[in-house]
Design an enzyme around this catalytic site. Structure first.
Site, short mmCIF file in Angstrom:
data_model
loop_
_atom_site.label_atom_id
_atom_site.label_comp_id
_atom_site.label_asym_id
_atom_site.label_seq_id
_atom_site.Cartn_x
_atom_site.Cartn_y
_atom_site.Cartn_z
N GLU A 444 0.83 -1.28 0.21
CA GLU A 444 -0.01 0.06 0.04
C GLU A 444 0.70 1.23 0.08
O GLU A 444 1.73 1.42 0.88
CB GLU A 444 -0.82 0.01 1.12
CG GLU A 444 -1.84 -1.27 1.25
CD GLU A 444 -2.40 -1.48 2.69
OE1 GLU A 444 -2.34 -0.67 3.69
OE2 GLU A 444 -2.78 -2.68 2.94
N LEU A 473 -5.72 -2.10 -0.54
CA LEU A 473 -5.81 -2.31 0.83
C LEU A 473 -6.10 -3.66 1.28
O LEU A 473 -7.43 -3.44 1.85
CB LEU A 473 -6.39 -1.02 1.47
CG LEU A 473 -6.04 -0.36 2.89
CD1 LEU A 473 -6.32 0.82 2.97
CD2 LEU A 473 -6.67 -1.31 3.95
N GLU A 475 -4.02 -6.77 3.27
CA GLU A 475 -2.75 -7.52 3.59
C GLU A 475 -2.89 -9.03 3.33
O GLU A 475 -1.81 -9.41 3.15
CB GLU A 475 -2.60 -7.12 5.28
CG GLU A 475 -2.17 -5.74 5.40
CD GLU A 475 -3.28 -4.95 5.41
OE1 GLU A 475 -2.95 -3.65 5.30
OE2 GLU A 475 -4.33 -4.91 5.61
N GLN A 497 2.08 -2.08 5.99
CA GLN A 497 2.24 -0.99 6.32
C GLN A 497 2.70 -0.61 7.77
O GLN A 497 3.27 0.13 8.25
CB GLN A 497 1.07 -0.07 5.86
CG GLN A 497 1.47 1.43 5.67
CD GLN A 497 0.28 2.03 4.79
OE1 GLN A 497 -0.87 2.24 5.43
NE2 GLN A 497 0.70 2.21 3.53
N HIS A 546 -0.70 2.02 15.15
CA HIS A 546 0.78 2.48 14.39
C HIS A 546 1.72 2.47 15.52
O HIS A 546 2.79 2.90 15.37
CB HIS A 546 0.21 4.00 14.12
CG HIS A 546 -0.90 4.23 13.38
ND1 HIS A 546 -2.19 4.64 13.61
CD2 HIS A 546 -0.79 3.72 11.85
CE1 HIS A 546 -2.98 4.56 12.67
NE2 HIS A 546 -2.31 4.19 11.49
#
Length: 753
Positions: A444, A473, A475, A497, A546
């Site tokens: 991505e 998008l 995985e 990502q 994240h």
């Protein structure tokens, strides 16, 4: 055509396998139809059929082989001579798909594929579907598919890649293989199969509902919508039930008939004469148009899900009898007799001859060797040839190609000043792609944008769309594509990502990519280098998606190699070794990139530049398992750590030395799976005190493995403490640093020691 009543009425005296067996015999014995003059080999087996007489005879024999393997397995399982009883009974019509495709069309098969395999064995001379299957049923180490590790349908010469108990997890890699067949032409890569090959993927109606199946269908349509070739033949073997859960009548047809860019065909898998033409049309369509094709093959399931499934406990006798009346072998027997190709006695003789052949093979397989030692079991799991890997890692790309990629000799990275982690990862990726023209980098946002953190900046410009490209998008599909490219001899460099996103697709590595060498006895491999932006401490953009510090899911995957650098020069040499492991030994590898260190330039204070390093010469590499040691002679305190923990520990070490007067050694593990126990023990051997700094969670973190290595080396008596993250998800903003270990925690732990 109907089941003879005498046997159906005696249902209480027999198990369902016996009934199905006797149904066939009594059906043939009592057949009263009109027999036509036998057709020539090249004539239709029945008027109007697309199937000729020779084709029917061979398909029928394949069906009978599949059926008698099922019956043999049910009988011999109770004698402990067979270890698998999920059968193909009712699905034998899939032999038509095998006949109409080539042995060079890669096949990813449903576990009810006995008919397909028996028929595909005809494609090459000298192969025996009965003995090969018997060896697999018996878990013999001489099983040519898996070496006795599992009952799988697989064959290296026949391009059947072994699957275990697949519940749609094989669909993404089947589609990935189809895409790879076409991608090879665009990058000038020589395929191991013909250029017009297609990928075949079979599965059940229940599995078609699985999220992993849906992602493959969606990506196939997404690809076709953009007019990109994806020659995959999805074969949905619809028997109307998944173990005990019935599929709503008409659901598969209604769900797939009108999907845009997924071309639908239906074929009757219960009737060879009627279904053959439709299967032929689907195969021809897929091969000529190069579009994803959905073949809805009508089947049935008789004899239950497996030998342990006593359907009589949850289905009525009337329902079972009705199902057994749809047995495709009864229809094939009817065709055989009506066409004049067989009379009743010759057909019964054939049936009993194949029964004897299967039981004789099973008896012989039972006498063959079994896996008897742990080393023997594990041999194909994680091959490692250190000298060859080192030589490959230190082999450099063509000098002229390097200069082209980097824009001239004066811009080669080794001629640049020291740089930080993100820059050096990008430089190393340029080098790898220059070195391996068969490599592909995808994920991505990796192309024009250069990734969320610009780590892949410049790669798209240097290598263009054919080798550096964005994906949808998803995985699961990114890792399915990676397996497909690997199947076709390419070197995939997929990017996930964020580490948190890997967990959405973990089974593509755990259950599929990393298991292939094991279950194929080393005959097939999925070499890949998966890059994952990872770990915590990211400021200004966080939350648990994240700032994911969970490495436990990766540590649990047998055969996987996981590296995690903390500095740019280590990243470059580690990437070279990971790529070499993939190329030489076929390993599945993961490269965890600490996001918070991507742009870090300073170590102790702002502006010191001490976390920037010179790019290592292209011939340098990092041996698997080799750590980096700071202050090698210090022994008052030894800190084991990795990733973000390395600069934290170095800063803490300076403070500890000032406060305690201790000499502190910091050990950067660098390689997290497998942990180098001998290296850890050697570093701990002369330590007076030990700290393990693990930024992951307390439970199931890397630190547990480090402590285990120390204790098992007989060093458990040393003062030892662990500094770890909390067992929680990472919150947003400043609260994140309450759950992650920091410099102060390390200093405090040392003081406690």
């Amino acid at each position: 055509m109907s089941v003879p009543q005498p046997i159906a009425a005696r249902h209480k005296g027999f198990n369902r396998a016996e009934i199905v067996d006797r149904n066939f015999v009594e059906f043939v014995q009592s057949w009263q139809g009109h027999a036509a003059a036998a057709p020539r080999d090249d004539e239709p087996v029945l008027p109007g059929s697309a199937l000729d007489a020779r084709g029917f005879r061979e398909l029928f024999e394949s069906q009978l082989i599949s059926r008698h393997l099922d019956l043999m397995a049910r009988v011999l399982r109770v004698q402990n001579k067979v270890f698998y009883t999920i059968g193909s009974s009712g699905h034998e019509g899939n032999a038509m798909v095998a006949r109409l495709t080539r042995h060079t069309d890669p096949a990813f098969l449903h576990y009810r594929s006995g008919g397909f395999m028996a028929e595909r064995f005809r494609k090459l001379p000298g192969m025996d579907p009965v003995m090969d299957s018997a060896l697999s049923f018996a878990a013999s180490s001489e099983d040519p598919a898996s070496g006795g590790r599992h009952k799988v349908w697989g064959s290296k010469p026949l391009w059947v890649l072994p699957q275990t108990s697949t519940i749609a997890s094989h669909l993404p890699k089947a589609l990935g293989t189809a895409v790879a067949i076409e991608q090879a032409r665009r990058i000038g890569h020589a395929l191991p199969i013909p250029d017009d090959a297609i990928a075949i993927c079979s599965f059940g109606d229940a599995s078609s509902n699985h999220a992993t199946a849906q992602t493959a269908f969606n990506t196939a349509a997404w690809t076709a919508y953009q007019k990109l070739p994806a020659p995959v033949l999805f074969v949905c073997e619809d028997n109307g039930i998944g173990i005990s859960v019935k599929t709503p009548s008409g659901w598969v047809a209604n769900n797939f008939r009108h999907r845009a860019d997924l071309d639908y065909f239906y074929a009757d898998g219960l009737d060879l004469a009627a279904g053959y033409g439709a299967v032929e049309r689907a195969v021809t369509h897929c091969r000529t148009t190069r579009r994803p094709t959905f073949l809805h093959l009508g089947t049935t399931r008789i004899m239950g899900h497996a030998g342990t499934d006593f359907e009589i406990e949850w289905r009525s006798v009337e329902e079972l009898v009705a199902l057994e009346a749809t047995d495709p072998l009864l229809r094939s027997a009817d065709i055989a007799l009506a066409s004049g190709l067989y009379d009743r006695q010759s057909l019964l003789d054939l049936y009993e001859a194949i029964r004897k052949r299967c039981f004789d093979a099973a008896d012989e397989a039972d006498r063959r060797p079994k896996l008897g030692a742990l080393d023997e079991v594990m041999a194909p799991l994680a091959p490692y040839t250190p000298d060859a890997v080192l030589a490959e890692a230190e082999r450099t790309a063509d000098a002229a190609e390097r200069e082209r990629v980097f824009g001239g000799a004066d811009k080669l990275p080794e001629n640049q000043p020291p740089r930080h982690l993100a820059i050096q990862i990008g430089q190393a990726l340029h080098d790898l792609m220059a070195k391996y023209p068969e490599s592909l980098l995808f994920g991505e946002d990796v192309a024009q944008k250069g990734g969320v953190y610009t780590v892949t900046k410049g790669l798209h410009k240097a290598f263009r769309n054919a080798r550096v490209f964005n994906t949808l998008l998803d995985e699961t599909m990114i890792l399915g594509l990676a397996q497909g490219y690997a199947n076709m001899g390419m070197l995939p460099l997929p990017e996930i990502q964020y580490l948190a996103y890997f967990h959405n697709a973990c089974d593509q590595i755990r259950g599929e990519a990393a298991s292939l060498q094991f279950f194929s006895n080393g005959q097939y491999r999925n070499p890949m280098l998966m890059r994952v932006a990872s770990l915590g401490y990211q400021r200004g953009f966080g939350g648990h998606f994240h700032n994911d510090n969970s490495i436990a899911a990766l540590r649990d995957i047998p055969g996987l190699v996981v590296g995690c650098p903390s500095r740019g020069d280590d990243a470059a040499t580690m990437l070279r070794t990971l790529a070499a492991l993939a190329k030489v030994d076929g390993r599945v590898t993961a490269f965890l990139e600490p996001i918070a260190l991507y742009m870090t330039k300073d170590l102790y204070e702002a502006g010191d530049g001490q976390w920037q390093f010179a790019y290592p010469a292209p011939s340098e590499s990092m041996p698997l398992g080799e750590g980096r040691v700071y202050a090698e002679d210090a022994d008052d305190l030894v800190i084991f750590t990795f990733g973000n923990g390395v600069p934290m520990s170095l800063r803490a070490a300076r403070r500890i030395e000032a406060q305690q007067g201790w000499k502190v050694r910091v050990v950067d593990l660098r390689w997290l799976v497998p942990l180098n126990d001998a290296f850890i023990a050697a570093q701990a051997a002369n330590a007076k005190r030990i700290l393990v700094v693990d930024e992951g969670r307390k439970s199931a973190g890397v630190g547990e493995g480090v402590i285990t290595a120390i204790v098992e080396a007989g060093l458990g008596h040393l003062p030892l403490h662990r500094v770890v993250g909390a067992d929680t998800f990472t919150p947003l903003a400043g609260a994140a640093f309450l759950v992650l270990p920091g410099d102060d925690d390390i200093v405090a732990a040392a003081a406690a020691l």
